[in-house]
Design a protein around this motif. Structure first.
Motif, PDB file in Angstrom:
ATOM      1  N   ILE A  22      11.289 -19.762  14.053  1.00 19.52           N
ATOM      2  CA  ILE A  22      11.945 -21.072  14.044  1.00 19.52           C
ATOM      3  C   ILE A  22      11.267 -22.016  15.038  1.00 19.52           C
ATOM      4  O   ILE A  22      11.043 -23.201  14.741  1.00 19.52           O
ATOM      5  CB  ILE A  22      13.445 -20.918  14.371  1.00 19.52           C
ATOM      6  CG1 ILE A  22      14.165 -20.177  13.246  1.00 19.52           C
ATOM      7  CG2 ILE A  22      14.091 -22.280  14.595  1.00 19.52           C
ATOM      8  CD1 ILE A  22      15.625 -19.886  13.536  1.00 19.52           C
ATOM      9  N   SER A  23      10.901 -21.507  16.207  1.00 22.01           N
ATOM     10  CA  SER A  23      10.276 -22.351  17.231  1.00 22.01           C
ATOM     11  C   SER A  23       8.924 -22.859  16.767  1.00 22.01           C
ATOM     12  O   SER A  23       8.615 -24.056  16.903  1.00 22.01           O
ATOM     13  CB  SER A  23      10.128 -21.563  18.537  1.00 22.01           C
ATOM     14  OG  SER A  23      11.385 -21.151  19.028  1.00 22.01           O
ATOM     15  N   THR A  24       8.103 -21.983  16.214  1.00 18.64           N
ATOM     16  CA  THR A  24       6.786 -22.425  15.732  1.00 18.64           C
ATOM     17  C   THR A  24       6.932 -23.370  14.540  1.00 18.64           C
ATOM     18  O   THR A  24       6.162 -24.329  14.404  1.00 18.64           O
ATOM     19  CB  THR A  24       5.924 -21.219  15.344  1.00 18.64           C
ATOM     20  OG1 THR A  24       6.623 -20.408  14.374  1.00 18.64           O
ATOM     21  CG2 THR A  24       5.606 -20.365  16.562  1.00 18.64           C
ATOM     22  N   CYS A 121      -0.355 -32.864  18.447  1.00 22.45           N
ATOM     23  CA  CYS A 121       0.942 -32.464  19.015  1.00 22.45           C
ATOM     24  C   CYS A 121       1.366 -31.098  18.502  1.00 22.45           C
ATOM     25  O   CYS A 121       2.014 -30.330  19.232  1.00 22.45           O
ATOM     26  CB  CYS A 121       2.002 -33.507  18.690  1.00 22.45           C
ATOM     27  SG  CYS A 121       1.945 -34.967  19.750  1.00 22.45           S
ATOM     28  N   THR A 122       1.033 -30.777  17.249  1.00 19.22           N
ATOM     29  CA  THR A 122       1.368 -29.445  16.754  1.00 19.22           C
ATOM     30  C   THR A 122       0.675 -28.369  17.574  1.00 19.22           C
ATOM     31  O   THR A 122       1.278 -27.351  17.935  1.00 19.22           O
ATOM     32  CB  THR A 122       0.976 -29.306  15.281  1.00 19.22           C
ATOM     33  OG1 THR A 122      -0.449 -29.405  15.136  1.00 19.22           O
ATOM     34  CG2 THR A 122       1.614 -30.399  14.439  1.00 19.22           C
ATOM     35  N   VAL A 123      -0.610 -28.592  17.898  1.00 14.34           N
ATOM     36  CA  VAL A 123      -1.355 -27.627  18.716  1.00 14.34           C
ATOM     37  C   VAL A 123      -0.790 -27.569  20.131  1.00 14.34           C
ATOM     38  O   VAL A 123      -0.654 -26.495  20.720  1.00 14.34           O
ATOM     39  CB  VAL A 123      -2.850 -28.001  18.731  1.00 14.34           C
ATOM     40  CG1 VAL A 123      -3.644 -27.018  19.578  1.00 14.34           C
ATOM     41  CG2 VAL A 123      -3.411 -28.058  17.318  1.00 14.34           C
ATOM     42  N   ILE A 124      -0.445 -28.735  20.687  1.00 15.09           N
ATOM     43  CA  ILE A 124       0.107 -28.775  22.046  1.00 15.09           C
ATOM     44  C   ILE A 124       1.447 -28.048  22.099  1.00 15.09           C
ATOM     45  O   ILE A 124       1.713 -27.253  23.021  1.00 15.09           O
ATOM     46  CB  ILE A 124       0.256 -30.226  22.512  1.00 15.09           C
ATOM     47  CG1 ILE A 124      -1.122 -30.869  22.672  1.00 15.09           C
ATOM     48  CG2 ILE A 124       1.029 -30.304  23.829  1.00 15.09           C
ATOM     49  CD1 ILE A 124      -1.074 -32.359  22.950  1.00 15.09           C
ATOM     50  N   PHE A 125       2.306 -28.290  21.123  1.00 17.60           N
ATOM     51  CA  PHE A 125       3.615 -27.634  21.106  1.00 17.60           C
ATOM     52  C   PHE A 125       3.473 -26.120  20.941  1.00 17.60           C
ATOM     53  O   PHE A 125       4.161 -25.346  21.617  1.00 17.60           O
ATOM     54  CB  PHE A 125       4.469 -28.199  19.971  1.00 17.60           C
ATOM     55  CG  PHE A 125       4.873 -29.631  20.171  1.00 17.60           C
ATOM     56  CD1 PHE A 125       4.783 -30.233  21.420  1.00 17.60           C
ATOM     57  CD2 PHE A 125       5.328 -30.400  19.114  1.00 17.60           C
ATOM     58  CE1 PHE A 125       5.143 -31.563  21.614  1.00 17.60           C
ATOM     59  CE2 PHE A 125       5.699 -31.720  19.292  1.00 17.60           C
ATOM     60  CZ  PHE A 125       5.605 -32.295  20.549  1.00 17.60           C
ATOM     61  N   VAL A 126       2.581 -25.697  20.046  1.00 17.66           N
ATOM     62  CA  VAL A 126       2.359 -24.263  19.857  1.00 17.66           C
ATOM     63  C   VAL A 126       1.782 -23.642  21.126  1.00 17.66           C
ATOM     64  O   VAL A 126       2.193 -22.548  21.541  1.00 17.66           O
ATOM     65  CB  VAL A 126       1.432 -24.034  18.645  1.00 17.66           C
ATOM     66  CG1 VAL A 126       0.929 -22.601  18.609  1.00 17.66           C
ATOM     67  CG2 VAL A 126       2.162 -24.361  17.358  1.00 17.66           C
ATOM     68  N   GLY A 127       0.832 -24.336  21.773  1.00 12.45           N
ATOM     69  CA  GLY A 127       0.286 -23.827  23.025  1.00 12.45           C
ATOM     70  C   GLY A 127       1.332 -23.743  24.121  1.00 12.45           C
ATOM     71  O   GLY A 127       1.338 -22.798  24.927  1.00 12.45           O
ATOM     72  N   PHE A 128       2.238 -24.719  24.157  1.00 15.78           N
ATOM     73  CA  PHE A 128       3.324 -24.679  25.137  1.00 15.78           C
ATOM     74  C   PHE A 128       4.231 -23.470  24.910  1.00 15.78           C
ATOM     75  O   PHE A 128       4.634 -22.786  25.864  1.00 15.78           O
ATOM     76  CB  PHE A 128       4.127 -25.971  25.059  1.00 15.78           C
ATOM     77  CG  PHE A 128       5.358 -25.981  25.924  1.00 15.78           C
ATOM     78  CD1 PHE A 128       5.251 -26.208  27.291  1.00 15.78           C
ATOM     79  CD2 PHE A 128       6.608 -25.758  25.381  1.00 15.78           C
ATOM     80  CE1 PHE A 128       6.377 -26.200  28.093  1.00 15.78           C
ATOM     81  CE2 PHE A 128       7.734 -25.758  26.177  1.00 15.78           C
ATOM     82  CZ  PHE A 128       7.625 -25.982  27.543  1.00 15.78           C
TER      83      PHE A 128
END
Length: 455
Positions: A22-24, A121-128
């Motif tokens: 769900i988070s990803t 932002c998708t990459v940043i959120f996944v990296g976070f």
């Protein structure tokens, strides 16, 4: 569903695998939905682009971009990564907001920047998620995490492609004469304000080959906005599918890294690193191609350059997150390939390339490291890690390590090679531009001679 099923549903939602998925999924869904709803013709892109063009927000965009860079530097100085999780989320949200506003305000000059920020932002959120919540300390393996990312990217990319295809079929918006006319009417304010000397009339200025360079540039700029507005869902679909493929490969590779303590595991790590190096070299080739394309169209050149930089950053970031540094140190002292790589990395040519690439950022990085040390000394943000030997040092521990390393370099040889690299880059850049001029002259000569084929 009855009330007796609620505990079972809560247990499923609270399970680690479901929370991870769900988070990803939300990390990919929210930026992609923003891209589709705000910067594509399916959503409100004509209204956004018309508003930016009508209010001439380009210079404000420059100011917001500078503010974003200053805020990023401030986060570095105040040790952003050491702050509590809620503080990091708040400060990071401000940075992303500044970047998004800067991209929107600059969208008339660079139509692809809002889409690029959304996709990054998708990459940043996944990296976070990987570094702060679902990391190795929490027991989440790299293969499980990147498998969930692959599912999220793939499913959202598939949904985006279906939505775009449905919109084209239902609304009859295939790329044809009628659709292009509709897009021009929808972006009327763009055509009215993109040319500094007046309003563009498509039939008068753009439908025919104008000899006025400023008019041709304005028509190209307006058409770039229209094309991006129509094709943004396709870009989102393509990038999501490519990201899903990368995540799938990363998941398969991360499973091999789990056995990195064995001899077979070390061999797997070597193969992984070879693949990453090849990917980085390929992306560097894309960056070089973007320089060559610059002679034809600056829009494509800038987009290719940004995509190449983002891909290299993602690959390097994955290597830093998933590959154990102890294994890297072990590999650096054994094996001929590893020794050759270390020799290349420590050569004066590689150091000159790094200095040539960073150039003006080097004094900025030095100044920021000094400010960070002053902040640490004043606020005692890292009291437990400081010793009496570094409390009076101008640089942080990491900064002092870099200064001590570069002080041993042969700077005479390195700076000589920097000059040679600059001359080589200038010669190649000028040569690529001269090629266009030479072929234009050849075209004119062939036409004058009445020859039926042209270069």
């Amino acid at each position: 569903m009855t009330i007796n099923d609620l505990p079972v549903l809560a247990a499923i939602v609270n399970s680690g695998a479901v929370r991870l998925q769900i988070s990803t999924y939300l990390s990919v869904l929210v930026p992609c939905a923003t891209l589709i709803s705000c910067f594509s013709c399916i959503g409100k892109s004509p209204m956004v682009f018309n508003f930016v063009a009508a209010n001439n927000l380009n210079m404000i965009g420059n100011g917001v971009a500078c503010a974003a860079a200053a805020w990023f530097a401030l986060l570095y100085v105040v040790d952003f990564h050491l702050r509590p999780l809620p503080v990091r989320i708040f400060l990071g949200t401000i940075l992303l907001g500044l970047c998004m506003f800067a991209a929107v305000f600059k969208s008339i000059s660079y139509p692809w920047t809002p889409g690029l920020v959304c996709l990054l932002c998708t990459v940043i959120f996944v990296g976070f998620l990987r570094t702060s919540i679902f990391n190795r300390k929490s027991g989440t393996g790299g293969n499980d995490f990147f498998r969930a990312c692959a599912i999220s990217y793939g499913s959202i990319g598939l949904l985006t492609g279906i939505a775009w295809a449905t919109w084209i079929l239902v609304a009859d918006k295939a790329w044809n004469v009628a659709t292009r006319a509709w897009l021009r009417r929808a972006h009327e304010e763009v055509y009215d304000n993109v040319w500094e000397d007046g309003e563009l009339v498509y039939e008068t200025h753009c439908a025919t080959d104008s000899t006025h360079a400023a008019i041709r540039a304005a028509c190209l700029q307006a058409s770039s906005i229209v094309i991006f507005s129509w094709g943004a869902p396709f870009i989102c679909w393509f990038v999501c599918l490519v990201a899903a493929c990368f995540c799938y490969v990363f998941a398969r590779t991360a499973a091999k890294l789990n056995d990195s303590g064995t001899e077979a595991g070390v061999a797997s790590v070597q193969r992984v690193l070879k693949g990453c190096v090849l990917a980085i070299v390929f992306m560097l080739g894309c960056l070089w191609a973007s320089v060559q394309v610059a002679g034809a169209t600056v829009q494509i050149s800038a987009a290719m350059f940004a995509l190449g930089c983002a891909s290299i950053s993602a690959t390097v970031g994955w290597m830093l997150l998933e590959v154990d540094f102890a294994i890297l140190r072990q590999m650096s002292v054994q094996g001929q390939i590893a020794l050759n790589i270390m020799k290349v990395m420590k050569s004066d040519w590689m150091r000159a390339t790094m200095i040539y690439g960073l150039n003006g950022f080097i004094p900025i990085m030095v100044a920021l490291d000094i400010l960070r040390q002053m902040q640490r000394r004043t606020c005692s943000s890292r009291r437990g890690e400081r010793s009496s030997s570094d409390t009076q040092d101008w640089f942080t521990v990491g900064g002092r390590r870099v200064v001590s390393e570069v002080s041993l370099w042969n700077w005479c040889s390195i700076l000589t090679k920097v000059n040679m690299l600059g001359e080589l880059f200038l010669a190649i850049s000028l040569g690529s531009k001269i090629t266009y001029v030479a072929f234009s002259w050849l075209n004119a000569e062939l036409v004058a001679l009445g020859i039926n084929f042209y270069t």
